[in-house]
Motif scaffolding. Structure first.
Motif, mmCIF file in Angstrom:
data_model
loop_
_atom_site.group_PDB
_atom_site.id
_atom_site.type_symbol
_atom_site.label_atom_id
_atom_site.label_comp_id
_atom_site.label_asym_id
_atom_site.label_seq_id
_atom_site.Cartn_x
_atom_site.Cartn_y
_atom_site.Cartn_z
ATOM 1 N N SER A 145 2.159 41.526 -9.247
ATOM 2 C CA SER A 145 1.612 40.890 -8.335
ATOM 3 C C SER A 145 -0.442 41.545 -8.763
ATOM 4 O O SER A 145 -1.092 42.396 -8.474
ATOM 5 C CB SER A 145 1.675 42.180 -7.452
ATOM 6 O OG SER A 145 2.023 43.248 -7.206
ATOM 7 N N ARG A 147 -4.176 41.614 -9.336
ATOM 8 C CA ARG A 147 -5.404 41.912 -8.726
ATOM 9 C C ARG A 147 -6.960 42.245 -9.171
ATOM 10 O O ARG A 147 -6.510 43.174 -9.987
ATOM 11 C CB ARG A 147 -5.269 43.221 -7.480
ATOM 12 C CG ARG A 147 -3.607 42.402 -5.994
ATOM 13 C CD ARG A 147 -4.062 41.761 -5.765
ATOM 14 N NE ARG A 147 -2.679 41.601 -4.513
ATOM 15 C CZ ARG A 147 -1.598 40.616 -4.889
ATOM 16 N NH1 ARG A 147 -1.991 40.309 -6.213
ATOM 17 N NH2 ARG A 147 -0.675 40.095 -4.230
ATOM 18 N N ALA A 179 -10.471 32.632 -9.319
ATOM 19 C CA ALA A 179 -8.893 32.746 -8.348
ATOM 20 C C ALA A 179 -8.351 30.813 -8.274
ATOM 21 O O ALA A 179 -6.950 30.699 -7.789
ATOM 22 C CB ALA A 179 -9.871 32.606 -6.545
ATOM 23 N N ALA A 182 -6.307 31.601 -10.908
ATOM 24 C CA ALA A 182 -5.544 32.028 -10.767
ATOM 25 C C ALA A 182 -4.131 31.591 -9.524
ATOM 26 O O ALA A 182 -2.909 32.105 -9.846
ATOM 27 C CB ALA A 182 -5.551 33.823 -9.937
ATOM 28 N N ALA A 183 -4.751 30.579 -8.946
ATOM 29 C CA ALA A 183 -4.258 30.122 -7.825
ATOM 30 C C ALA A 183 -2.681 29.434 -8.115
ATOM 31 O O ALA A 183 -1.749 29.079 -8.453
ATOM 32 C CB ALA A 183 -4.863 28.817 -7.457
ATOM 33 N N SER A 187 1.406 35.009 -7.968
ATOM 34 C CA SER A 187 1.336 36.691 -8.141
ATOM 35 C C SER A 187 -0.534 36.992 -8.204
ATOM 36 O O SER A 187 -0.768 37.561 -7.147
ATOM 37 C CB SER A 187 2.552 37.308 -8.422
ATOM 38 O OG SER A 187 2.181 37.006 -10.117
ATOM 39 N N LYS A 189 -3.929 37.081 -7.818
ATOM 40 C CA LYS A 189 -4.684 37.117 -6.912
ATOM 41 C C LYS A 189 -6.537 37.428 -6.918
ATOM 42 O O LYS A 189 -6.391 38.496 -7.760
ATOM 43 C CB LYS A 189 -4.384 37.745 -5.308
ATOM 44 C CG LYS A 189 -3.754 37.021 -5.603
ATOM 45 C CD LYS A 189 -3.055 37.177 -3.794
ATOM 46 C CE LYS A 189 -2.138 36.985 -3.638
ATOM 47 N NZ LYS A 189 -1.552 35.075 -4.090
ATOM 48 N N ASN A 191 -10.616 38.581 -5.123
ATOM 49 C CA ASN A 191 -11.193 38.222 -3.941
ATOM 50 C C ASN A 191 -12.309 39.233 -4.151
ATOM 51 O O ASN A 191 -12.480 39.154 -5.914
ATOM 52 C CB ASN A 191 -10.477 38.943 -2.616
ATOM 53 C CG ASN A 191 -9.201 38.179 -2.722
ATOM 54 O OD1 ASN A 191 -9.397 37.398 -2.509
ATOM 55 N ND2 ASN A 191 -8.130 38.700 -2.787
ATOM 56 N N CYS A 235 -0.837 42.108 -0.350
ATOM 57 C CA CYS A 235 -1.996 41.403 0.160
ATOM 58 C C CYS A 235 -2.167 39.924 -0.130
ATOM 59 O O CYS A 235 -1.787 39.929 -1.051
ATOM 60 C CB CYS A 235 -3.643 42.104 -0.110
ATOM 61 S SG CYS A 235 -5.140 41.109 -0.415
ATOM 62 N N TRP A 237 -4.607 37.253 0.425
ATOM 63 C CA TRP A 237 -5.637 36.575 0.137
ATOM 64 C C TRP A 237 -6.018 36.293 -1.405
ATOM 65 O O TRP A 237 -5.528 36.642 -2.613
ATOM 66 C CB TRP A 237 -6.470 37.022 0.569
ATOM 67 C CG TRP A 237 -6.662 37.052 1.980
ATOM 68 C CD1 TRP A 237 -6.461 36.263 2.469
ATOM 69 C CD2 TRP A 237 -6.587 38.550 2.743
ATOM 70 N NE1 TRP A 237 -6.145 37.098 4.557
ATOM 71 C CE2 TRP A 237 -6.436 38.230 3.689
ATOM 72 C CE3 TRP A 237 -7.010 39.327 2.491
ATOM 73 C CZ2 TRP A 237 -6.606 39.105 5.050
ATOM 74 C CZ3 TRP A 237 -7.450 41.061 3.428
ATOM 75 C CH2 TRP A 237 -6.985 41.168 4.353
ATOM 76 N N ASN A 238 -6.496 34.471 -1.732
ATOM 77 C CA ASN A 238 -7.376 34.367 -3.286
ATOM 78 C C ASN A 238 -8.659 33.833 -2.939
ATOM 79 O O ASN A 238 -8.600 32.301 -2.313
ATOM 80 C CB ASN A 238 -6.029 33.603 -3.912
ATOM 81 C CG ASN A 238 -6.546 33.429 -4.887
ATOM 82 O OD1 ASN A 238 -6.663 33.933 -6.240
ATOM 83 N ND2 ASN A 238 -6.019 32.014 -5.543
ATOM 84 N N GLU A 240 -11.333 35.177 -1.567
ATOM 85 C CA GLU A 240 -12.059 34.975 -0.488
ATOM 86 C C GLU A 240 -13.206 35.929 -0.778
ATOM 87 O O GLU A 240 -13.266 36.698 -1.577
ATOM 88 C CB GLU A 240 -11.269 35.663 0.619
ATOM 89 C CG GLU A 240 -9.966 34.842 1.348
ATOM 90 C CD GLU A 240 -10.247 33.599 1.781
ATOM 91 O OE1 GLU A 240 -11.455 33.552 1.975
ATOM 92 O OE2 GLU A 240 -9.739 32.337 1.993
#
Length: 308
Positions: A145, A147, A179, A182-183, A187, A189, A191, A235, A237-238, A240
């Protein structure tokens, strides 16, 4: 939900004081292993040394945490690779990056700023974040994950400091681009935060009520819990952006309004006669990406229902 960060490895730039230090100490106290990066310079970009970063590392290790110091200048090519390699050499993995480093140079008005001043600020805020994101990317993808948290600013809504505002708006765009990429990987994300805090940089605010409000109500430590959540595996969100400070967080976003379609026979006159419809915000949509934003226009032109 387990809200610890046991064994997760993170790089935090600009972590020798202010917000970065608050993030580093908060996360380390909850099990994260931190590369504390700070070049130890002034807020106007005069380099110093690794002393500020080392002081935060000493604070973390004295409290039983794990951290290592880096005095790398994120404005220099190769700094991202250097920081990532330090994390890998020390702990063998990388799970998150917080791009917090910042510096600004130049005056307030556009006439008081040289292009060199603008490029200096851009190199730290935007290119520095991109350098580290690029170097960290494959390792964050291999994390369960990964980030990335970038640092924009509420100044993008308008204040007469063109260098700083331009760079922070660019960080917003960089975040949206990363983002979207990454989508495709699930996994990972990315922000951005727009934090309010009393730090060395905001210490330059002129005396008055606004300065007093920031100093009295926005300690850096009150931004740390939400930023920590953004690098937590749970978490969701991606892409944002969040206004953060005083133990409060709120989504910030760009949106597209329903707008106004001009009379094709006299478009100039038509726009001039209906300015209020062009800027009306009673109906709006947040596009998920560029294609969706274009689709809004096409739907309007074809008369298809698209607006809530």
């Amino acid at each position: 939900m387990s809200l610890d960060f046991d064994q997760r490895v993170m790089i935090i730039t600009g972590a020798g004081g202010g917000l970065g230090r608050a993030y580093a100490t908060f996360l380390a106290a909850r099990g994260a292993r931190i590369v504390v990066n700070d070049y130890g310079g002034t807020v106007h970009g005069v380099p110093g040394g690794p002393g500020m970063a080392q002081a935060v590392v000493d604070e973390i290790t004295a409290a039983g945490g794990q951290a290592v110091a880096s005095g790398a200048d994120v404005g220099v090519d190769g700094s991202g690779d250097e920081l990532v390699q330090l994390a890998l050499d020390t702990w063998g993995r990388l799970d998150a990056v917080i791009n917090n480093a910042g510096a600004t140079r130049g005056g307030v008005g556009i006439a008081d700023n040289s292009i060199e001043d603008l490029l200096f600020s851009f190199n730290i805020h935007v290119a520095g974040a991109a350098r580290l994101a690029r170097a960290a990317w494959p390792h964050l993808l291999s994390s369960d994950s990964g980030r990335i948290v970038n640092t924009s600013s509420d100044s993008i809504w308008g204040t007469p400091t063109s260098n700083y505002v331009t760079c922070k708006a660019a960080v917003f765009g960089l975040t949206r681009a990363l983002a979207a990429e990454a989508a495709a990987h699930g996994s990972l994300k990315v922000n951005t935060v727009m934090p309010s805090a009393w730090t060395r940089m905001t210490g330059g605010i002129p005396p008055g009520d606004f300065r007093d409000t920031v100093e009295n109500n926005f300690p850096p430590e009150a931004a740390a819990p939400f930023v920590a959540y953004l690098v937590h595996p749970e978490c969701p969100w991606n892409g944002e952006a969040f206004q953060v400070g005083a133990n409060r967080a709120a989504r910030e976003y760009l949106a597209v309004t329903s707008g106004f379609i001009a009379d094709q026979e006299k478009p100039l006159q038509s726009f001039a006669e209906h300015p209020e419809q062009v800027t009306d915000t009673s109906t709006w949509v947040i596009p998920g990406d560029m294609l969706e934003s274009v689709e809004l226009v096409v739907a309007d032109l074809e008369g298809r229902p698209r607006w809530p």
